[in-house]
Design a protein around this motif. Sequence first.
Motif, PDB file in Angstrom:
ATOM      1  N   LYS A  86     -11.343  -8.011   4.360  1.00 33.61           N
ATOM      2  CA  LYS A  86     -10.470  -8.048   3.155  1.00 33.61           C
ATOM      3  C   LYS A  86     -11.156  -6.978   2.204  1.00 33.61           C
ATOM      4  O   LYS A  86     -12.290  -6.473   2.194  1.00 33.61           O
ATOM      5  N   LEU A  87     -10.211  -6.071   1.527  1.00 39.05           N
ATOM      6  CA  LEU A  87     -10.632  -5.130   0.710  1.00 39.05           C
ATOM      7  C   LEU A  87      -9.725  -5.337  -0.628  1.00 39.05           C
ATOM      8  O   LEU A  87      -8.719  -6.176  -0.882  1.00 39.05           O
ATOM      9  N   GLU A  88     -10.641  -5.142  -1.578  1.00 41.91           N
ATOM     10  CA  GLU A  88      -9.944  -5.234  -3.031  1.00 41.91           C
ATOM     11  C   GLU A  88      -9.905  -3.896  -3.856  1.00 41.91           C
ATOM     12  O   GLU A  88     -10.648  -3.115  -3.551  1.00 41.91           O
ATOM     13  N   ILE A  89      -8.630  -3.711  -4.628  1.00 40.29           N
ATOM     14  CA  ILE A  89      -8.679  -2.409  -5.337  1.00 40.29           C
ATOM     15  C   ILE A  89      -8.850  -2.856  -6.839  1.00 40.29           C
ATOM     16  O   ILE A  89      -8.326  -3.774  -7.377  1.00 40.29           O
ATOM     17  N   ASN A  90      -9.713  -2.208  -7.418  1.00 41.80           N
ATOM     18  CA  ASN A  90     -10.228  -2.198  -8.815  1.00 41.80           C
ATOM     19  C   ASN A  90      -9.517  -0.998  -9.408  1.00 41.80           C
ATOM     20  O   ASN A  90     -10.005   0.034  -8.897  1.00 41.80           O
ATOM     21  N   LEU A 103       0.407   1.723   5.393  1.00 40.65           N
ATOM     22  CA  LEU A 103      -0.104   1.438   4.132  1.00 40.65           C
ATOM     23  C   LEU A 103      -0.003   2.534   3.128  1.00 40.65           C
ATOM     24  O   LEU A 103      -0.553   3.693   3.390  1.00 40.65           O
ATOM     25  N   GLN A 104       0.626   2.122   1.875  1.00 37.06           N
ATOM     26  CA  GLN A 104       0.691   3.380   0.939  1.00 37.06           C
ATOM     27  C   GLN A 104      -0.276   2.700  -0.213  1.00 37.06           C
ATOM     28  O   GLN A 104      -0.266   1.900  -0.642  1.00 37.06           O
ATOM     29  N   LEU A 105      -1.139   3.881  -0.680  1.00 36.66           N
ATOM     30  CA  LEU A 105      -2.031   3.694  -1.495  1.00 36.66           C
ATOM     31  C   LEU A 105      -1.792   4.500  -2.936  1.00 36.66           C
ATOM     32  O   LEU A 105      -1.756   5.715  -2.494  1.00 36.66           O
ATOM     33  N   SER A 106      -2.001   4.044  -3.839  1.00 35.53           N
ATOM     34  CA  SER A 106      -1.783   4.592  -5.236  1.00 35.53           C
ATOM     35  C   SER A 106      -3.161   4.587  -5.784  1.00 35.53           C
ATOM     36  O   SER A 106      -3.605   3.525  -6.338  1.00 35.53           O
ATOM     37  N   LEU A 107      -4.129   5.869  -5.672  1.00 32.19           N
ATOM     38  CA  LEU A 107      -5.767   5.886  -6.029  1.00 32.19           C
ATOM     39  C   LEU A 107      -5.934   6.725  -7.157  1.00 32.19           C
ATOM     40  O   LEU A 107      -7.030   6.994  -7.078  1.00 32.19           O
ATOM     41  N   ALA A 146     -13.167   0.729   6.895  1.00 33.79           N
ATOM     42  CA  ALA A 146     -14.114   1.973   6.283  1.00 33.79           C
ATOM     43  C   ALA A 146     -13.352   3.003   5.879  1.00 33.79           C
ATOM     44  O   ALA A 146     -13.449   3.537   4.939  1.00 33.79           O
ATOM     45  N   GLU A 147     -12.427   3.216   6.861  1.00 35.58           N
ATOM     46  CA  GLU A 147     -11.434   4.447   6.547  1.00 35.58           C
ATOM     47  C   GLU A 147     -10.571   4.318   5.094  1.00 35.58           C
ATOM     48  O   GLU A 147     -10.326   5.198   4.517  1.00 35.58           O
ATOM     49  N   ILE A 148      -9.976   3.121   4.958  1.00 29.16           N
ATOM     50  CA  ILE A 148      -9.271   2.774   3.806  1.00 29.16           C
ATOM     51  C   ILE A 148      -9.978   3.067   2.631  1.00 29.16           C
ATOM     52  O   ILE A 148      -9.892   3.526   1.504  1.00 29.16           O
ATOM     53  N   ARG A 149     -11.350   2.174   2.750  1.00 31.75           N
ATOM     54  CA  ARG A 149     -12.384   2.284   1.662  1.00 31.75           C
ATOM     55  C   ARG A 149     -12.796   3.709   1.240  1.00 31.75           C
ATOM     56  O   ARG A 149     -13.102   4.024   0.356  1.00 31.75           O
ATOM     57  N   GLU A 150     -12.912   4.603   2.342  1.00 25.17           N
ATOM     58  CA  GLU A 150     -13.149   5.952   2.267  1.00 25.17           C
ATOM     59  C   GLU A 150     -12.473   6.825   1.414  1.00 25.17           C
ATOM     60  O   GLU A 150     -12.785   7.899   0.779  1.00 25.17           O
ATOM     61  N   TYR A 151     -11.133   6.488   1.063  1.00 21.60           N
ATOM     62  CA  TYR A 151     -10.085   7.247   0.415  1.00 21.60           C
ATOM     63  C   TYR A 151     -10.802   7.254  -1.056  1.00 21.60           C
ATOM     64  O   TYR A 151     -10.578   8.222  -1.842  1.00 21.60           O
ATOM     65  N   LYS A 158     -17.578   2.147 -13.792  1.00 18.60           N
ATOM     66  CA  LYS A 158     -16.546   1.106 -14.068  1.00 18.60           C
ATOM     67  C   LYS A 158     -16.406   0.268 -12.929  1.00 18.60           C
ATOM     68  O   LYS A 158     -15.347  -0.472 -13.319  1.00 18.60           O
ATOM     69  N   GLY A 159     -16.768   0.615 -11.894  1.00 19.44           N
ATOM     70  CA  GLY A 159     -16.372  -0.247 -10.421  1.00 19.44           C
ATOM     71  C   GLY A 159     -14.935   0.036 -10.112  1.00 19.44           C
ATOM     72  O   GLY A 159     -14.468  -0.711  -9.314  1.00 19.44           O
ATOM     73  N   LYS A 160     -14.384   1.184 -10.425  1.00 15.82           N
ATOM     74  CA  LYS A 160     -13.040   1.546 -10.067  1.00 15.82           C
ATOM     75  C   LYS A 160     -13.115   2.083  -8.446  1.00 15.82           C
ATOM     76  O   LYS A 160     -14.116   2.569  -8.095  1.00 15.82           O
ATOM     77  N   GLY A 161     -12.054   1.669  -7.696  1.00 16.59           N
ATOM     78  CA  GLY A 161     -12.008   2.278  -6.367  1.00 16.59           C
ATOM     79  C   GLY A 161     -11.873   1.027  -5.258  1.00 16.59           C
ATOM     80  O   GLY A 161     -11.370  -0.091  -5.816  1.00 16.59           O
ATOM     81  N   VAL A 162     -11.699   1.199  -4.101  1.00 17.05           N
ATOM     82  CA  VAL A 162     -11.458   0.271  -2.984  1.00 17.05           C
ATOM     83  C   VAL A 162     -13.009  -0.219  -2.511  1.00 17.05           C
ATOM     84  O   VAL A 162     -13.956   0.732  -2.172  1.00 17.05           O
ATOM     85  N   LYS A 163     -12.918  -1.684  -2.651  1.00 14.36           N
ATOM     86  CA  LYS A 163     -14.283  -2.350  -2.181  1.00 14.36           C
ATOM     87  C   LYS A 163     -13.990  -3.284  -0.965  1.00 14.36           C
ATOM     88  O   LYS A 163     -12.910  -3.793  -1.108  1.00 14.36           O
ATOM     89  N   TYR A 164     -14.939  -3.721  -0.260  1.00 19.47           N
ATOM     90  CA  TYR A 164     -14.892  -4.878   0.432  1.00 19.47           C
ATOM     91  C   TYR A 164     -15.114  -6.082  -0.582  1.00 19.47           C
ATOM     92  O   TYR A 164     -15.516  -5.812  -1.461  1.00 19.47           O
ATOM     93  N   ALA A 165     -14.041  -7.155   0.098  1.00 19.85           N
ATOM     94  CA  ALA A 165     -14.261  -8.200  -1.000  1.00 19.85           C
ATOM     95  C   ALA A 165     -15.437  -8.968  -1.217  1.00 19.85           C
ATOM     96  O   ALA A 165     -15.620  -9.411  -2.290  1.00 19.85           O
TER      97      ALA A 165
END
Length: 177
Positions: A86-90, A103-107, A146-151, A158-165
Amino acid sequence: MSRIGKKPVQVPAGVTAAVEGQTVTAKGPKGELVFVANDEVKVSFDNNAVSVVPANDSKDARAKWGMSRTMIENLFKGVKDGFERKLEINGVGYRAAMQGKNLQLSLGFSHDVVYEPPQGITIAVPKPTEIVVTGINKQQVGQVAAEIREYRGPEPYKGKGVKYAEERIVRKEGKKK
């Protein structure tokens, strides 16, 4: 001496296993996986369990002993239950959505990032800020996550970004006047 390598891997109910030389094949309700063990270890199948022993007493053989046993155990878990990450986006405006199988990501970039998952991997987006990667191959599931998190990895201010749950971000204090 490997402590984990000494334990034989029990074949779970609903899974069929076969050992031919160095090749271990597992078939289950989720699919089929194959693992080819290194020549430094010997793999045997008896009493509905797969056991691994080092081929000789070299340091290299003992190093690969426990790893080979764990890889075989992951085969059985994968074809029976599968693996998920699981990944979370903040972040304000950061979100994920499915676009067919992609998967479409707005980052926060000037463009949306489109990620195409490899064969055997399923990506689900239950909420716009949550991504679930599932599959039967543990290494492949971890690699895709890991590839998704790497984007856009999580930043420490501020803790912004994609992280593991389950990941905890160590926050830094910002500038002071």
